[in-house]
Design an enzyme around this catalytic site. Structure first.
Site, PDB file in Angstrom:
ATOM      1  N   HIS A   1       0.843  -1.201   0.000  1.00 18.44           N
ATOM      2  CA  HIS A   1       0.000   0.000   0.000  1.00 18.44           C
ATOM      3  C   HIS A   1       0.873   1.243   0.000  1.00 18.44           C
ATOM      4  CE1 HIS A   1      -4.097  -1.651   1.603  1.00 18.44           C
ATOM      5  NE2 HIS A   1      -3.692  -2.269   0.516  1.00 18.44           N
TER       6      HIS A   1
ATOM      7  N   TYR B   1      -8.717   5.000   8.549  1.00 17.29           N
ATOM      8  CA  TYR B   1      -8.750   5.343   9.974  1.00 17.29           C
ATOM      9  C   TYR B   1      -9.868   6.366  10.141  1.00 17.29           C
ATOM     10  CZ  TYR B   1      -4.153   3.177  10.786  1.00 17.29           C
ATOM     11  OH  TYR B   1      -3.114   2.291  10.907  1.00 17.29           O
TER      12      TYR B   1
ATOM     13  N   PRO C   1      -2.344   0.331  19.508  1.00 18.12           N
ATOM     14  CA  PRO C   1      -2.185  -0.165  18.134  1.00 18.12           C
ATOM     15  C   PRO C   1      -2.388   0.871  17.021  1.00 18.12           C
ATOM     16  CG  PRO C   1      -4.214  -1.007  19.105  1.00 18.12           C
ATOM     17  CD  PRO C   1      -3.466  -0.322  20.193  1.00 18.12           C
TER      18      PRO C   1
ATOM     19  N   LYS D   1       2.565   0.148  15.136  1.00 13.53           N
ATOM     20  CA  LYS D   1       4.008   0.146  15.393  1.00 13.53           C
ATOM     21  C   LYS D   1       4.519  -1.067  16.179  1.00 13.53           C
ATOM     22  CE  LYS D   1       5.003   3.479  13.093  1.00 13.53           C
ATOM     23  NZ  LYS D   1       5.326   2.931  11.807  1.00 13.53           N
TER      24      LYS D   1
ATOM     25  N   TYR E   1       4.595   6.820   9.866  1.00 11.05           N
ATOM     26  CA  TYR E   1       3.779   5.639   9.566  1.00 11.05           C
ATOM     27  C   TYR E   1       4.577   4.589   8.785  1.00 11.05           C
ATOM     28  CZ  TYR E   1      -0.457   2.950   8.822  1.00 11.05           C
ATOM     29  OH  TYR E   1      -1.383   1.942   8.852  1.00 11.05           O
TER      30      TYR E   1
END
Ligand code: FAD
Ligand code: DHB
Length: 387
Positions: free
Chosen positions: A72, A201, A292, A296, A383
């Site tokens: 992704h 998200y 979460p 990570k 990220y």
């Protein structure tokens, strides 16, 4: 029994460390208290930073990851009824993430270990650590009904947050830092094609939700819930109904399907400093936990053992500097990830008792991240994983 490195725990940290040491000709024994089936079926994380995926490939356990992992190059933030794409690749000079379940990472590592015919003992009991501040630390345990003792040059504590290694360090040595969050995640695995091409998200007045995936016909979805949530109160229809309310948008419906797995994950931030004592080195969840949001946990565990493997290899070749600096090197990355995970969590979840002011602050921050290249770049580089 004698070995060079005694490894407690066959999660991602312990198994990856064993593999990296094997590649450098260093002996190890891995001790795991659960069964092989249990560790291979435990559904947890799914997002690998590019650096994590690259390390697994370099270690010779990445063939299936390269075939089946889904790359992704962006994620979506949803708030105020709209989705905003964060183009991870464009903002980070082409870096990406790979969707590949932790279950699959563990299966690949276990298979490689067994193929090399190297010691990996499941269902060991009563693991205790001894003489940590000598150069011959020992691990005692029971296996197949017999008491055993393993003498080592070093011990790697890779036994997760609830393991025995961290509590074996004498009182007064560690300083710990902790934050609990007044919410948890209800996670499901569902046999249905993902409804979005990238991870979503979602900030919502009813609470956070996350759309993720494990394959073309396998979705992984999460809902913010109470930490003491009773799964009996969450029949499948209620889970789907809540997900629909939080993430479905006009023209972007959420496809439902049979739920294969359901669980509640608590949220906590935790760091133990230093990550070593004498000849014991903690790695992964044994030393630190992140909530979460931001994905990570697994990546930090792999980053720790990369540093630890290098340091152990150098020390067996006569240079112990890396072992002395192990904790400091890891903690710099750990604290960055602690901050990022706390920040993502705070921006996206509803906290009981929050008022309209808190909600306005969250939305202001989300709008900023979605509209400013500088702010989006900060999210993106954290990220995909900092070097
Ligand atoms: P672990 O995977 O916990 O492995 C430790 C191993 O040690 C286990 O196999 C355990 O059985 C074994 N062990 C424990 N005690 C002993 C003992 N006394 N003797 C021998 N062996 C022992 N991260 C994300 O990024 N995204 C997520 O969605 C996500 N979901 C999660 C859900 C749950 C329920 C949990 C617990 C964690 C989740 N995480 C998630 C975090 C991520 O999975 C962990 O950070 C990762 O598993 C850390 O790997 P590890 O090898 O350090 O620890
Ligand atoms: C997944 C888990 C996470 O914690 C996250 O931030 C994104 C995805 C997952 O399990 O797919």
């Amino acid at each position: 029994m004698r070995t060079q490195v005694g490894i407690v725990g066959a999660g991602p940290a312990g198994l990856t460390l064993a593999r990296l040491l094997e590649r450098e000709g260093i002996e190890s024994v891995v001790l795991e208290d659960r069964s092989r089936e249990h560790v291979e079926q435990r559904v947890r994380a799914g997002v690998l930073e590019q650096g994590t995926a690259d390390l697994l490939v370099e270690a010779g356990v990445g063939a299936r990851l390269q075939r089946e992992g889904i790359v992704h190059r962006g994620i979506e933030l949803q708030f105020d009824g709209e989705r905003h794409r964060i183009p991870l690749g464009d903002l980070t000079g082409g870096r990406s993430i790979v969707l590949y379940g932790q279950t699959e990472v563990v299966k690949d590592l276990v298979a490689a270990r067994l193929e090399s015919a190297l010691p990996l003992l499941f269902e060991v009991e009563d693991v205790t650590l001894h003489e940590l501040d000598t150069d011959r630390p020992r691990i005692r345990f029971r296996h197949d009904g017999a008491d055993r003792e393993l003498e080592c040059d070093a011990i790697a504590g890779c036994d997760g947050f609830h393991g025995v290694c961290r509590p074996s360090i004498p009182p007064g040595v560690l300083r710990t830092f902790e934050r609990e969050y007044p919410y948890a995640w209800l996670g499901i695995l569902a046999a249905v094609a993902p409804s979005a091409d990238e991870l979503v998200y979602a900030h919502h007045e009813r609470g956070f939700a996350l759309l993720s995936l494990r394959g073309p016909e396998l979705s992984r979805l999460y809902l913010q819930c109470r930490p003491d949530e009773d799964l009996d109160e969450w029949p499948d229809e209620r889970v789907w109904d809540e997900l629909q309310q939080r993430v479905a948008l006009e023209g972007r419906s959420l496809a439902e399907g049979p739920i294969l797995e359901k669980g509640v994950t608590g949220m906590r931030s935790f760091v133990a400093e230093p990550m070593q004592h004498g000849r014991l080195f903690l790695a992964g969840d044994a030393a630190h936990i992140v909530p979460p949001t931001g994905a990570k946990g697994l990546n930090l565990a792999i980053a720790d053992v990369r540093v630890l493997a290098e340091a152990l290899v150098s020390s067996f070749r006569g240079d112990a500097t890396g072992l002395h600096t192990y904790s400091a090197r890891c903690l710099a990355r750990v604290w960055r990830a602690e901050h990022f995970s706390w920040w993502m969590t705070s921006m996206l979840h509803r906290t009981p008792g929050d008022d309209a002011f808190d909600l306005r602050l969250q939305l202001a921050q989300l709008r900023y991240v979605a509209s400013s290249t500088a702010a989006a770049t900060s999210l993106a580089e954290n990220y995909v994983g900092l070097p």
